[in-house]
Design an enzyme around this catalytic site. Structure first.
Site, PDB file in Angstrom:
ATOM      1  N   ARG A  15       0.897  -1.392  -0.032  1.00 11.95           N
ATOM      2  CA  ARG A  15       0.050  -0.020  -0.153  1.00 11.95           C
ATOM      3  C   ARG A  15       0.758   1.214  -0.066  1.00 11.95           C
ATOM      4  O   ARG A  15       0.212   2.390  -0.057  1.00 11.95           O
ATOM      5  CB  ARG A  15      -1.071  -0.156   1.308  1.00 11.95           C
ATOM      6  CG  ARG A  15      -2.032  -1.292   1.079  1.00 11.95           C
ATOM      7  CD  ARG A  15      -2.599  -0.812   2.519  1.00 11.95           C
ATOM      8  NE  ARG A  15      -3.736  -1.981   2.572  1.00 11.95           N
ATOM      9  CZ  ARG A  15      -5.010  -2.168   2.037  1.00 11.95           C
ATOM     10  NH1 ARG A  15      -5.382  -0.963   1.667  1.00 11.95           N
ATOM     11  NH2 ARG A  15      -5.591  -3.129   2.217  1.00 11.95           N
ATOM     12  N   ASP A  45     -11.563  -1.550  -3.698  1.00 13.23           N
ATOM     13  CA  ASP A  45     -10.907  -1.121  -2.633  1.00 13.23           C
ATOM     14  C   ASP A  45     -10.600  -2.481  -1.909  1.00 13.23           C
ATOM     15  O   ASP A  45     -10.332  -2.314  -0.551  1.00 13.23           O
ATOM     16  CB  ASP A  45     -11.957   0.104  -1.728  1.00 13.23           C
ATOM     17  CG  ASP A  45     -13.327  -0.595  -1.278  1.00 13.23           C
ATOM     18  OD1 ASP A  45     -13.513  -1.873  -1.493  1.00 13.23           O
ATOM     19  OD2 ASP A  45     -13.728  -0.013  -0.571  1.00 13.23           O
ATOM     20  N   CYS A  96     -18.490  17.058  10.334  1.00 15.76           N
ATOM     21  CA  CYS A  96     -18.176  15.678  10.309  1.00 15.76           C
ATOM     22  C   CYS A  96     -17.564  15.102  11.603  1.00 15.76           C
ATOM     23  O   CYS A  96     -17.586  13.991  12.083  1.00 15.76           O
ATOM     24  CB  CYS A  96     -17.506  15.270   8.942  1.00 15.76           C
ATOM     25  SG  CYS A  96     -15.699  16.008   8.924  1.00 15.76           S
ATOM     26  N   CYS A 112     -14.472   3.678  15.590  1.00 18.62           N
ATOM     27  CA  CYS A 112     -15.367   3.831  14.653  1.00 18.62           C
ATOM     28  C   CYS A 112     -16.565   2.831  14.430  1.00 18.62           C
ATOM     29  O   CYS A 112     -16.392   1.618  14.541  1.00 18.62           O
ATOM     30  CB  CYS A 112     -14.783   4.111  13.210  1.00 18.62           C
ATOM     31  SG  CYS A 112     -15.895   4.177  11.714  1.00 18.62           S
ATOM     32  N   CYS A 151     -22.135   3.169   9.724  1.00 18.48           N
ATOM     33  CA  CYS A 151     -22.497   4.445  10.033  1.00 18.48           C
ATOM     34  C   CYS A 151     -22.074   5.579   9.058  1.00 18.48           C
ATOM     35  O   CYS A 151     -20.975   5.883   8.628  1.00 18.48           O
ATOM     36  CB  CYS A 151     -21.543   4.931  11.539  1.00 18.48           C
ATOM     37  SG  CYS A 151     -22.267   6.430  12.314  1.00 18.48           S
ATOM     38  N   CYS A 198     -20.790  11.110   9.586  1.00 23.93           N
ATOM     39  CA  CYS A 198     -19.953  11.899   9.278  1.00 23.93           C
ATOM     40  C   CYS A 198     -19.898  12.332   7.691  1.00 23.93           C
ATOM     41  O   CYS A 198     -19.679  13.506   7.342  1.00 23.93           O
ATOM     42  CB  CYS A 198     -18.541  11.355   9.568  1.00 23.93           C
ATOM     43  SG  CYS A 198     -18.075   9.947   8.646  1.00 23.93           S
TER      44      CYS A 198
END
Length: 372
Positions: free
Chosen positions: A66, A141, A201, A221, A248, A251
């Site tokens: 990455r 992703d 946010c 989170c 969720c 934000c």
């Protein structure tokens, strides 16, 4: 200023690719230099070294890959970054009002976007290979490619203070995918930050998961807790879950740039009627077969029935609806310890110490801890 023939041909190639991408159903298309200097790899390393990735061990395992877009493919010269609009037709925060109903993240109310986008990426990449004779590789992703900073470099948007991509025409509602290629194309102008002094946010996060702007502690989170974490969710966060049973959107939904966002026209990505605020009581009763049927071709299927029902039980515990004990009580003897433990927590929230009379034989330490 004159433009050379090679520059004109490169611009023509970009125009062709962009037109083909839009024709395939992508909402946005931009170009970035895949080989340029990349500070984001070091930022990711700091994130992992601070243990903010929690139980997502795959982030540490794939850290080197990455670190830079070319770490996986050294020959890559350009990145074609694609976005698909999934703007919802309602304000996601409206889902939080009815405590007896489930709130599911917008992206998970329709078909799995990985499958939808990957098919289009493969079609686009195949067309590019045939048309221009250069090599291509496709990424969504699930692959170790940092697509949000790449998308900013390609001009699709900028990483907001919530760490997600924000787009002027699409707000916080863009799915991303990329095609790396050996085509050497000039990059588009990178997008700049437009968040200004807005902290909406950060302020709305129910668990204070942002230690600073553009920094996320995944361990706090709700998306991480309800999706990635396999065991019991830490007690300190359970009340903050409310009725959020998968992900969720707070934000994302509060971002002021959403007022410019258009409604998605993607039928497959739009909410299924069965997943628009379903009743918690119905979801709690799902066995494995019913769970798989309900979430066929949907991303929620990946977390499995046990983890999902665990989330539902926490939401039931937060509902204050004592009548829901009718669905909680049978789950006190569920085969899965993570379900039994969540059922104990829900029961004690709904009827207090009276729940102790329902305790049966139990030897799993995590479930015993809930009883005690």
């Amino acid at each position: 200023m004159t433009t050379s023939t090679s520059e004109r041909s490169q611009a023509a190639i970009k125009d062709e690719i962009r037109a083909e991408a839009l024709a395939l159903g992508f909402s946005a298309c931009g170009f970035a230099d895949a080989a340029a200097a990349w500070p984001n790899g070091e930022w990711l390393r700091e994130f992992v070294e601070a243990d903010r990735h929690g139980a997502m061990g795959w982030m540490e395992e794939t850290l080197e890959r990455r670190a830079h877009p070319t770490a996986m493919w050294t020959e890559a010269k350009s990145a074609v970054v694609l976005g698909v609009n999934y703007g919802p037709d309602i304000d996601p925060l409206e889902q939080l009002v009815r405590a007896d109903r489930a709130a599911i993240s917008v992206y998970a109310q329709g078909d799995d976007y990985h499958d939808v986008i990957k098919k289009r990426l493969k079609v686009l990449a195949g067309w590019m290979h045939r048309r221009f004779g250069q090599e291509v590789k496709v990424f969504v992703d699930t692959a170790p490619l940092m697509e949000k900073p790449l998308a900013q470099r390609a001009g699709l948007g900028w990483q907001g203070k919530h760490t997600n991509l924000v787009s002027r025409p699409f707000g916080s509602w863009l799915f991303l995918g990329s095609v790396l290629t050996t085509l050497d194309l000039p990059p588009d102008p990178a997008e700049v930050d437009h968040c200004g002094r807005c902290n909406a946010c950060l302020d709305i996060c129910p668990t204070q998961a942002f230690p600073a702007p553009r920094q996320l502690d995944a361990r706090r989170c709700i998306s991480y807790l309800t999706i990635e974490l396999s065991g019991p969710i830490p007690a300190e966060f359970r009340s903050a879950l409310g009725n959020r049973i998968y992900g969720c959107d707070d934000c994302l939904a509060v971002c002021p740039w959403n007022k410019f966002a258009s409604l998605s026209s993607e039928a497959k990505l739009r909410a299924r009627s069965a997943l628009r605020q379903p009743a918690l009581a119905e979801l709690a009763g799902l066995d494995d077969a019913a769970f798989r049927a309900l979430f066929s071709k949907n991303p929620i299927k990946r977390i499995g029935r046990d983890r999902f029902v665990r989330n539902v039980l926490y939401a039931i515990g937060n509902s204050g609806e004592a009548a829901l004990m009718a669905v909680v009580e049978p789950l006190l003897s569920d085969p899965a310890p993570v379900v039994r433990g969540a059922a104990v927590w829900a029961a004690r929230r709904l009827i207090g110490d009276r729940a102790l009379s329902l305790k049966g034989a139990e030897d799993h330490p995590e479930v015993l801890a809930e009883w005690n």
